[in-house]
Design an enzyme around this catalytic site. Sequence first.
Site, PDB file in Angstrom:
ATOM      1  N   HIS A  18       0.945  -1.352  -0.137  1.00  0.00           N
ATOM      2  CA  HIS A  18      -0.057   0.042   0.047  1.00  0.00           C
ATOM      3  C   HIS A  18       0.804   1.231   0.044  1.00  0.00           C
ATOM      4  O   HIS A  18       0.564   2.254  -0.385  1.00  0.00           O
ATOM      5  CB  HIS A  18      -1.018  -0.107   1.269  1.00  0.00           C
ATOM      6  CG  HIS A  18      -1.830  -1.086   1.114  1.00  0.00           C
ATOM      7  ND1 HIS A  18      -2.234  -1.902   2.446  1.00  0.00           N
ATOM      8  CD2 HIS A  18      -2.297  -1.883   0.522  1.00  0.00           C
ATOM      9  CE1 HIS A  18      -2.611  -2.879   2.245  1.00  0.00           C
ATOM     10  NE2 HIS A  18      -2.805  -3.015   1.042  1.00  0.00           N
ATOM     11  N   ASP A 126      -6.654   4.989   0.556  1.00  0.00           N
ATOM     12  CA  ASP A 126      -6.875   3.601  -0.108  1.00  0.00           C
ATOM     13  C   ASP A 126      -8.036   2.850   0.495  1.00  0.00           C
ATOM     14  O   ASP A 126      -8.896   3.500   1.196  1.00  0.00           O
ATOM     15  CB  ASP A 126      -5.455   2.879  -0.090  1.00  0.00           C
ATOM     16  CG  ASP A 126      -5.150   2.605   1.331  1.00  0.00           C
ATOM     17  OD1 ASP A 126      -5.948   2.217   2.030  1.00  0.00           O
ATOM     18  OD2 ASP A 126      -3.839   2.426   1.375  1.00  0.00           O
TER      19      ASP A 126
END
Length: 500
Positions: A18, A126
Site C-alpha cells: 500500500h 486507499d
Amino acid sequence: MVTPKIHAAILASPGMGHLIPTMELGKLLAINHGFEVTIFVITATTTTNSSNSDTTKSNILQQTSNLNSLKSLNIIVTPPVDVSDKLDPNKPNLGQRITLTMIESLPFIRSQILSMKFPPSVLIVDIFGTTALPMARDLHMSSYVFFSTNAWFTAICIYFPFITKEALLRHANNHEPLLIPGCEPVQFEDTLEILVPPYEPIHEAVVNLTREILSANGILINTWQNLEPAATKAIIEHEILGQFTNGPVYPVGPLVRNVEPEEKREGENLILSWLDEQPAESVIFLSFGSGGTISKCQMTELAYGLELSKQGFIWVVRQPTEGDASAAFFEAKDCDGLPIINYLSDGFVSRTKDVGICVTMWAPQAEILKHPAIGGFVTHCGWNSVLESILNGVPMVAWPLYAEQKMNATMLSKELGVAVKATPIEEGGVVCRKQIAELIHRVMVDEEGIAMRVKVKDYKLSGEKALSVCGSSHGSLYQMTKDCVFHMHQQSSEAKSRGA
Ligand code: UDP
C-alpha cells in the site's frame, strides 16, 4: 491564469504493497501537477523491532524526503497502534487488522490536519482508509479513493451493493460465475474470500464500505486504459458502472517504485552483483510479496521443482506457515534467527549454491526485476508485483495466494497472455514439483515463453506511453487536478456563505 496550489493529504495504510504506490502517487501529484502533498504513513505494531522490510520502508521514506524537487511533499509517520486485543486470535483477518489500525490512527491524523497552517482541501485514501471519509466531509475536504489494484477488482467493489443476495448465493453454492456489467465474469475458482458464505455480518460491512467509496468525489486506479480496455470503459461510462459513482473514475497507472539505473547503483549489493555475472534473461525470481507465506510441504515441493527446472534463481524464502498465506504481512520476522536451511529440503542450499541464491525474508524486488539477467518471475500476483514485472518486460508464473490475486492470475494468463498459471492439485492443496518445473520451463525456455516476453514488452511500452505527457493516465491526473481546483472553489464559496 495561475492555478491555485492545492494541498492533498494522502493516507497510506499499513503494508509495503500500500505504501509503495501511495508514495508514487504523492510524488506524481507534487512533481507533475503542482500539488502540495502530505502523506500520512499509518503504522501498525509488529512483534519484532527490525526487519529487512522495515529497512526498505525507511529507505523509501528517506529517498522521497531527500528529493530536491519535492519540497512540496511532506511525510508524517503516525505513531504505531496496536489493535491485537480487538482481533479474534483464532481467525486471522488481514483486512480487519488493517482497517482497525486505520481507525485507531484517525484522531492523530485529524489533529495534525487541524494544526496545519495551510490545511489540505483534498483527502485521498486507499480502500482500507474509507473510514476517514466522514472526517473529510466534516472538515469540508473533497475525498478520493485510490485503488492500488486493477480496474476489474475496482468494478466488483463499485457494483457490490447492487449484486443481489440470490446472485451471490448462486455464485457461492452453485459456483455460477459472478456477472459484472461490462467486465469479464468472475469464475468461482477465482473468487474473493468475502464472496464465500457466510455473508452476515460481513456482507453488511462490505456494502457499507463500498457505499462509502461510491460517495467519494472521485476514484483513482493504478491501471491504464490499454491494459484493461473493457473494465476501465465499464467503470467510467455512465451507461455501465459509471452511473453508480458520485464522481469520475481516473485510471492513473502504472505507478511503481522508480529504481536508480544500474550505473548509478550505490554500494555493494550481493544479489545484484551475482546477477551481473549471469547471462541475459537466464534467472527466475521467486517472491510472494510483502507478506505471503507458503506451507512447509509446499516449500519442499518448490525447492525440488526449482532444482528440476535447472534454471538460475533468486528465491525470497520465509518461515513456512500452515493455513495463513498472509502470515508475514505485519510480522516481518527475520526467520526467528533460524538459518534458511532449516526451512528447506536436505542439502538444497548446498546443491544449488552455484546456480541460485536464497534470500531471507526480503529482497530488493524492483531492482532485481529491472536487472537484464532476470528472465521470469514466480509471483503471488499482488498488483504491485504484477506492474513491476510488466514494466520490466518480465513474463510470469502466476501463483496467487489471497485477496484478489486469483483474479489477477487469470487476467495475466488468459487475457493478457503474459503468464502461465500454477494450479494446486486440489483447493488449498500444494502445487507439485513436476508442475513447478514445467511452469518455469514454459516461461524461461519454451517458445511459449518467448511469445509471452514479446507481449509483456508491448504492455511495458503501452504503460510507459500512458504515463507520458500525452498519455491517458497523465491526462486522467490532469483532469483530477482540475476537478480538485473546482471543488476547492466550491468549498470556499460554501464556507463564505456559512460565514466561516
Ligand atoms: N517487495 C520487495 N521485496 C520483497 C517482497 C516485496 O521489494 O522481498 C515489494 C514489491 O516490490 C512490491 C511490494 O513489496 O512493490 C509488494 O506489493 P504487492 O502488491 O506485489 O503484494 P502485497 O505485498 O501487497 O501482497
